[in-house]
Write a protein that holds these residues in place. Structure first.
Motif, PDB file in Angstrom:
ATOM      1  N   LEU A  60       5.148   5.192  -8.512  1.00 41.61           N
ATOM      2  CA  LEU A  60       4.333   4.689  -7.401  1.00 41.61           C
ATOM      3  C   LEU A  60       4.502   3.190  -7.170  1.00 41.61           C
ATOM      4  O   LEU A  60       3.834   2.614  -6.315  1.00 41.61           O
ATOM      5  CB  LEU A  60       2.851   4.997  -7.657  1.00 41.61           C
ATOM      6  N   ILE A  61       5.388   2.545  -7.903  1.00 35.55           N
ATOM      7  CA  ILE A  61       5.530   1.097  -7.743  1.00 35.55           C
ATOM      8  C   ILE A  61       6.095   0.751  -6.371  1.00 35.55           C
ATOM      9  O   ILE A  61       5.900  -0.356  -5.870  1.00 35.55           O
ATOM     10  CB  ILE A  61       6.393   0.503  -8.892  1.00 35.55           C
ATOM     11  N   ALA A  62       6.768   1.705  -5.746  1.00 35.89           N
ATOM     12  CA  ALA A  62       7.273   1.475  -4.385  1.00 35.89           C
ATOM     13  C   ALA A  62       7.173   2.774  -3.609  1.00 35.89           C
ATOM     14  O   ALA A  62       7.225   3.851  -4.196  1.00 35.89           O
ATOM     15  CB  ALA A  62       8.715   1.004  -4.432  1.00 35.89           C
ATOM     16  N   PRO A  63       7.033   2.689  -2.278  1.00 35.76           N
ATOM     17  CA  PRO A  63       7.003   3.922  -1.491  1.00 35.76           C
ATOM     18  C   PRO A  63       8.349   4.646  -1.583  1.00 35.76           C
ATOM     19  O   PRO A  63       9.363   4.030  -1.909  1.00 35.76           O
ATOM     20  CB  PRO A  63       6.750   3.441  -0.058  1.00 35.76           C
ATOM     21  N   GLY A  64       8.337   5.930  -1.291  1.00 33.15           N
ATOM     22  CA  GLY A  64       9.564   6.717  -1.343  1.00 33.15           C
ATOM     23  C   GLY A  64       9.892   7.092  -2.768  1.00 33.15           C
ATOM     24  O   GLY A  64       9.159   6.771  -3.703  1.00 33.15           O
ATOM     25  N   LEU A 460       2.054   5.366   2.529  1.00 32.36           N
ATOM     26  CA  LEU A 460       2.430   4.512   3.651  1.00 32.36           C
ATOM     27  C   LEU A 460       2.548   3.058   3.160  1.00 32.36           C
ATOM     28  O   LEU A 460       1.883   2.674   2.191  1.00 32.36           O
ATOM     29  CB  LEU A 460       1.367   4.603   4.760  1.00 32.36           C
ATOM     30  N   PRO A 461       3.374   2.258   3.847  1.00 31.81           N
ATOM     31  CA  PRO A 461       3.621   0.878   3.385  1.00 31.81           C
ATOM     32  C   PRO A 461       2.349   0.050   3.234  1.00 31.81           C
ATOM     33  O   PRO A 461       2.297  -0.863   2.397  1.00 31.81           O
ATOM     34  CB  PRO A 461       4.502   0.290   4.490  1.00 31.81           C
ATOM     35  N   GLU A 462       1.300   0.362   4.007  1.00 32.22           N
ATOM     36  CA  GLU A 462       0.077  -0.461   3.931  1.00 32.22           C
ATOM     37  C   GLU A 462      -0.588  -0.394   2.556  1.00 32.22           C
ATOM     38  O   GLU A 462      -1.428  -1.213   2.228  1.00 32.22           O
ATOM     39  CB  GLU A 462      -0.898  -0.029   5.026  1.00 32.22           C
ATOM     40  N   TYR A 463      -0.228   0.599   1.737  1.00 29.75           N
ATOM     41  CA  TYR A 463      -0.842   0.729   0.414  1.00 29.75           C
ATOM     42  C   TYR A 463       0.028   0.131  -0.695  1.00 29.75           C
ATOM     43  O   TYR A 463      -0.236   0.316  -1.879  1.00 29.75           O
ATOM     44  CB  TYR A 463      -1.121   2.203   0.102  1.00 29.75           C
ATOM     45  N   HIS A 464       1.094  -0.565  -0.312  1.00 25.75           N
ATOM     46  CA  HIS A 464       2.072  -0.970  -1.323  1.00 25.75           C
ATOM     47  C   HIS A 464       1.534  -2.011  -2.309  1.00 25.75           C
ATOM     48  O   HIS A 464       1.634  -1.844  -3.513  1.00 25.75           O
ATOM     49  CB  HIS A 464       3.348  -1.483  -0.634  1.00 25.75           C
ATOM     50  N   GLY A 465       0.926  -3.084  -1.784  1.00 29.30           N
ATOM     51  CA  GLY A 465       0.504  -4.209  -2.625  1.00 29.30           C
ATOM     52  C   GLY A 465      -0.305  -3.807  -3.848  1.00 29.30           C
ATOM     53  O   GLY A 465       0.106  -4.068  -4.991  1.00 29.30           O
ATOM     54  N   PRO A 466      -1.478  -3.170  -3.661  1.00 30.17           N
ATOM     55  CA  PRO A 466      -2.286  -2.790  -4.819  1.00 30.17           C
ATOM     56  C   PRO A 466      -1.553  -1.845  -5.772  1.00 30.17           C
ATOM     57  O   PRO A 466      -1.788  -1.882  -6.985  1.00 30.17           O
ATOM     58  CB  PRO A 466      -3.496  -2.085  -4.191  1.00 30.17           C
ATOM     59  N   ASN A 467      -0.644  -1.019  -5.228  1.00 29.23           N
ATOM     60  CA  ASN A 467       0.110  -0.126  -6.104  1.00 29.23           C
ATOM     61  C   ASN A 467       1.041  -0.884  -7.038  1.00 29.23           C
ATOM     62  O   ASN A 467       1.256  -0.477  -8.183  1.00 29.23           O
ATOM     63  CB  ASN A 467       0.916   0.885  -5.276  1.00 29.23           C
ATOM     64  N   ILE A 468       1.605  -1.998  -6.550  1.00 35.01           N
ATOM     65  CA  ILE A 468       2.475  -2.800  -7.422  1.00 35.01           C
ATOM     66  C   ILE A 468       1.663  -3.340  -8.595  1.00 35.01           C
ATOM     67  O   ILE A 468       2.045  -3.215  -9.759  1.00 35.01           O
ATOM     68  CB  ILE A 468       3.092  -3.993  -6.646  1.00 35.01           C
ATOM     69  N   LEU A 469       0.494  -3.932  -8.274  1.00 35.83           N
ATOM     70  CA  LEU A 469      -0.367  -4.490  -9.315  1.00 35.83           C
ATOM     71  C   LEU A 469      -0.734  -3.414 -10.329  1.00 35.83           C
ATOM     72  O   LEU A 469      -0.675  -3.625 -11.549  1.00 35.83           O
ATOM     73  CB  LEU A 469      -1.624  -5.089  -8.666  1.00 35.83           C
ATOM     74  N   SER A 470      -1.102  -2.237  -9.804  1.00 38.90           N
ATOM     75  CA  SER A 470      -1.519  -1.142 -10.664  1.00 38.90           C
ATOM     76  C   SER A 470      -0.387  -0.729 -11.604  1.00 38.90           C
ATOM     77  O   SER A 470      -0.597  -0.519 -12.806  1.00 38.90           O
ATOM     78  CB  SER A 470      -1.968   0.029  -9.783  1.00 38.90           C
TER      79      SER A 470
END
Lengths: 534, 314
Positions: A60-64, A460-470
């Motif tokens: 989940l660190i990046a979409p796709g 979707l790309p809008e959820y990317h930031g918090p997923n990186i931190l997580s």
């Protein structure tokens, strides 16, 4: 009694080896060895579950697609859930520390039924093997999530029946352990230890044991219904056969919600042991803590509907479940107030178990308070089945039960192995883990509030930031975990020898040698005061 | 964030503010107190603990105060949710159909759409229908979510107060492509919506462009979301691709026996009506439900015509 009176003590339970090699473990009915059997099995399963969790976070660190395909991801979160819930968190504290310390804390030489106790471990292993076999047999690993919701679980051709059968078998282990503990507490308390002189960890085990006995059979009934449906085409849950998938959800949560209290009550008990010792102060509100334990155990049966606010229940049912869910929050709050008051005017000794206990209170508050968002109807509709639920759940069962497990492990470590671990490394491990844990799960609250559903392989790309931190948090947390485990494992062999009572504890397990002899006490202890009197 | 987009925004967001506000106050207050105690009563400063067994007065205070607070939170949760429960009678109806892994929306005049088009400022009620497993229709910006349960007809309603395009997700895990089961809600000004709904050329094309073979079949395939599992460009998804499928020779497993078949009309029909009878090599059983209720013989003819065209195009 003091440590000095044990200069000519009996050999410790680890030195008593009537059989050859591994059979000293596999055939021992000593509650202490059985507790360790559970600990070692749980650690092995935990390593697998944690690796699955880490791989999911890396995906989940990046979409796709990042490191795995969607089918693998779905199989991973299913197995992660099954292992973590049924093999680790439900047995967790009762099976490991309950087995090891319940008899010691009430001044008994073992549990009431030692052979049944060993059988419970074998049933646990059998259930675990059946559940894990679902990964290797049939047409593919289950991909239903640990909730096995109908009708998807009936339509998918993956191997879901063994996973449910495993849960059923594990249930028997849970019931038998609960029964054993209840009888032990009723029949085997030391002379002078009336109910109101029993320590709080045994008290929470008592509340937990009743839930284990009364709620677990529901899983059995549900499994029999699934078998009847699959083999005899009797429509209980599958709409294609005239069944109702919502009935399945009810049955699942009637067990699985009280199961959350099986997970958290003993954790609260362990925290109630650790805090007074490192404050050198009697526990604040002993009776309030017992009453709140029993209140949670009782009200916990009547709140399962809050998992199903969007499933299609009547408005009246929704309102009732919401109200009851709010009420179950109160006893948990009372516990937090009493723990913090115990620290007030204490003589605080900052040792590793105390750091774990303090951070337990912090993460448990976040878990509990976020539960209020889920108990409320309007907000539940928005965050149900989103990352918010995943964050809440992990703050409770990993933050709550996990931190308490670590507190208990660092607290009782010198008693179990007779050696002390390296405290500096323990603190470094704790801090790393604490930072990683919060970085991993806190962003998921935010992701849920901005609408990212759970069990999403891609987003979707809008959820990317918090997923990186997580995802970065997951890496830090695993690093912390490795530090902690390495330190503890090394110290079982090479740590400094521990005294009988290295923390200045007042409960009975500190009145015998470290590690204790086979029969726990040289002389039957007699109790004439409360458990935490300094 | 999404302030005021739907008729629920205010109630739900108020409940969020109340609950999160009280929660943060407790979390910060108790954490600060705890840390203060730990520092203030460190053994260096406070070597001898003062033994305090408890306080009935305090126990009563911290039972009663949280009880009042949770009842307040319960009230806001309830009042924010209540309007979701009372569906207005004059609401515009849209039939929402979920299947693995696609939403489709059917309007009362027969128009169908993959996106949910709705007019601003008008109540809309969705009939929630699932053709296979449980799905859940979730529009984060609107603060609404309701499960779509096979065998039950449920409803949800809302009113959009702002125009724009908003995400619509499936929130209940439904299998392989769950996270791709997304679409959008398009909130149009009322006039624009009226012309959108009146414009049935999308539907009419089926007859109007009949001259071009396969158009009707293509529309059926798109409406039912077949392409979310069966690609048109040769990509291997959940099921075999449609590209070059017509006339192809395949190895299938029927009742445990392997056999060779040629893709003809009979095979296509069986695969649509009884999808788990013949399993193509390399694919899994149990991934598809029967479309017998939804597709007539004529529809299948149309699909076959379409399959022939994507064979020829390449």
């Amino acid at each position: 009694m003091t440590a000095n009176s044990h200069t000519h003590h009996e050999p410790s339970y680890l030195e008593v080896k009537p059989r050859k090699g591994i059979w000293n473990w596999l055939l021992s009915t000593d509650h202490k060895r059985i507790g360790l059997l559970y600990l070692y099995s749980i650690l092995i399963f935990f390593a697998v579950g944690a690796l699955l969790g880490l791989s999911m976070k890396l995906e989940l660190i990046a979409p796709g697609e990042t490191i795995m395909g969607a089918q693998t991801y779905n199989g991973f979160f299913t197995l992660h859930g099954i292992i973590m819930i049924f093999l680790i968190v439900i047995p967790g504290l009762p099976a490991v520390f309950g087995n090891f310390f319940l008899p010691l804390m009430i001044g008994a030489d073992d549990v009431a039924f030692p052979k049944l106790n060993l059988l419970s471990w074998y049933i646990y292993i059998l259930g675990a093997l059946i559940a894990i076999s679902s990964q290797f047999m049939g047409s593919g690993p289950p991909d239903t999530g640990w909730t096995f919701y109908a009708p998807y679980s009936f339509q998918t051709n993956t191997n879901m029946l063994p996973a449910v059968t495993g849960a059923f078998v594990l249930g028997f282990s849970s019931i038998l352990t609960g029964l054993n503990f209840i009888v032990t507490m009723h029949r085997m308390r030391a002379p002078g230890m009336n109910w109101m002189k029993m320590p709080l960890f045994p008290w929470t085990l008592y509340g937990t044991a009743w839930i284990q006995i009364l709620a677990t059979p529901i899983v059995g009934i549900t499994l029999l219904m699934i078998v009847a449906e699959r083999l005899f085409q009797i429509g209980f849950f599958d709409p294609a056969l005239g069944g109702d998938p919502i009935l399945y959800q009810h049955l699942f949560w009637i067990y699985s919600h009280p199961a959350v209290y099986i997970m958290i009550l003993p954790a609260m008990g362990a925290i109630s042991e650790v805090i007074p010792v490192f404050a050198r102060k009697t526990i604040f509100g002993y009776k309030a803590l017992i009453i709140s334990t029993m209140a949670i155990a009782f009200v916990g049966y009547f709140v399962w509907g809050h998992h199903m606010f969007t499933s299609g229940m009547s408005g009246e049912a929704l309102v009732s479940f919401s109200l009851l869910t709010f009420l179950v929050a109160i006893p948990s709050a009372i516990k937090v107030f009493n723990w913090i008051s115990t620290i007030y005017k204490g003589a605080i000794h900052l040792e590793p178990p105390f750091y774990w206990a303090l951070s337990f209170i912090f993460v448990f508050m976040i878990g509990g308070l976020s539960g209020l968002v889920l108990g409320s109807l309007a907000t539940n509709v928005h965050v149900h089945d989103t990352n918010f639920v995943v964050a809440h759940f992990h703050y409770i069962v990993f933050g709550g039960t996990g931190f308490a497990f670590m507190a208990a492990l660092h607290y009782w470590f010198p008693k179990i192995w007779g050696r002390m671990y390296d405290k500096a490394w323990a603190n470094i491990g704790w801090l790393t883990f604490f930072i990683g844990f919060n970085a991993l799960y806190f962003p998921m609250f935010y992701l849920g509030i901005i609408g990212m559903p759970r069990r999403y392989y891609d987003y979707l790309p809008e959820y990317h930031g918090p997923n990186i931190l997580s995802s970065l948090g997951a890496i830090v947390m695993i690093a912390g975990l490795l530090i902690i485990i390495t330190n503890l494992v090394r110290s079982t062999k090479s740590g400094e020898k521990a005294e009988a009572d290295p923390w200045n504890g007042k409960t009975l397990e500190w009145k015998t040698t470290s590690p204790p002899p086979l029969e726990n006490f040289d002389k039957q202890p007699v109790v004439d005061k409360g458990p935490y009197e300094y | 964030m999404y302030q005021g987009i739907s008729n629920y925004s205010e109630g739900v967001d108020t409940a969020f503010m109340v609950i999160l506000g009280i929660s943060f106050a407790f979390l910060i207050g108790l954490t600060v107190t705890m840390i203060y105690f730990v520092i203030r009563y460190n053994k260096k400063r406070h070597p001898k603990a003062t033994q305090i067994k408890g306080s009935t007065a305090l126990e009563i205070v911290w039972t009663v105060v949280p009880t009042i607070l949770v009842l307040v939170m319960f009230y806001f949760g309830w009042s924010g949710w209540r309007p979701m429960h009372d569906i207005p009678e004059d609401a515009m109806k849209v039939k929402s159909i979920a299947r693995m892994w696609k939403f489709s929306f059917e309007y009362e005049n027969g128009k169908t759409s993959e996106k949910l088009y709705i007019p601003k400022g008008e109540p809309v009620v969705l009939d929630l229908i699932s053709r296979d497993v449980i799905h859940s229709l979730y529009i984060p910006a609107f603060r609404v979510k309701e499960d779509m349960v096979p065998g039950r007809t449920k409803q949800m309603w809302f009113q959009a107060n702002k125009t724009g395009s908003f995400d619509l997700f499936c929130a209940e895990y439904c299998g392989l492509r769950h996270s791709y089961m997304t679409t959008t809600v398009e909130v149009l000004p009322q006039e624009e919506f009226k012309s959108w709904i009146a414009d049935t050329t999308g539907v009419a094309t089926a007859e109007g462009e009949e001259a071009k073979p396969g158009t009707a079949g293509k529309q059926i395939i798109e409406r039912l979301g077949c392409v979310s599992c069966h690609s048109l460009d040769g990509t291997k998804l959940v099921g075999p691709t449609f590209k070059n499928l017509w006339g192809k020779t395949e190895m299938v497993t029927t009742d445990g026996d392997e056999r060779q078949i040629t893709v003809d009309k009979e095979y296509i029909k069986r695969s649509i009506y009884q999808p788990n009878v013949d399993i193509v090599e390399g694919y899994r059983e149990g991934q598809m439900v029967s479309y017998k209720e939804e597709l007539s013989d004529a529809d299948i003819d149309a699909i076959v015509e379409f399959l022939k065209t994507i064979d020829e195009e390449e």
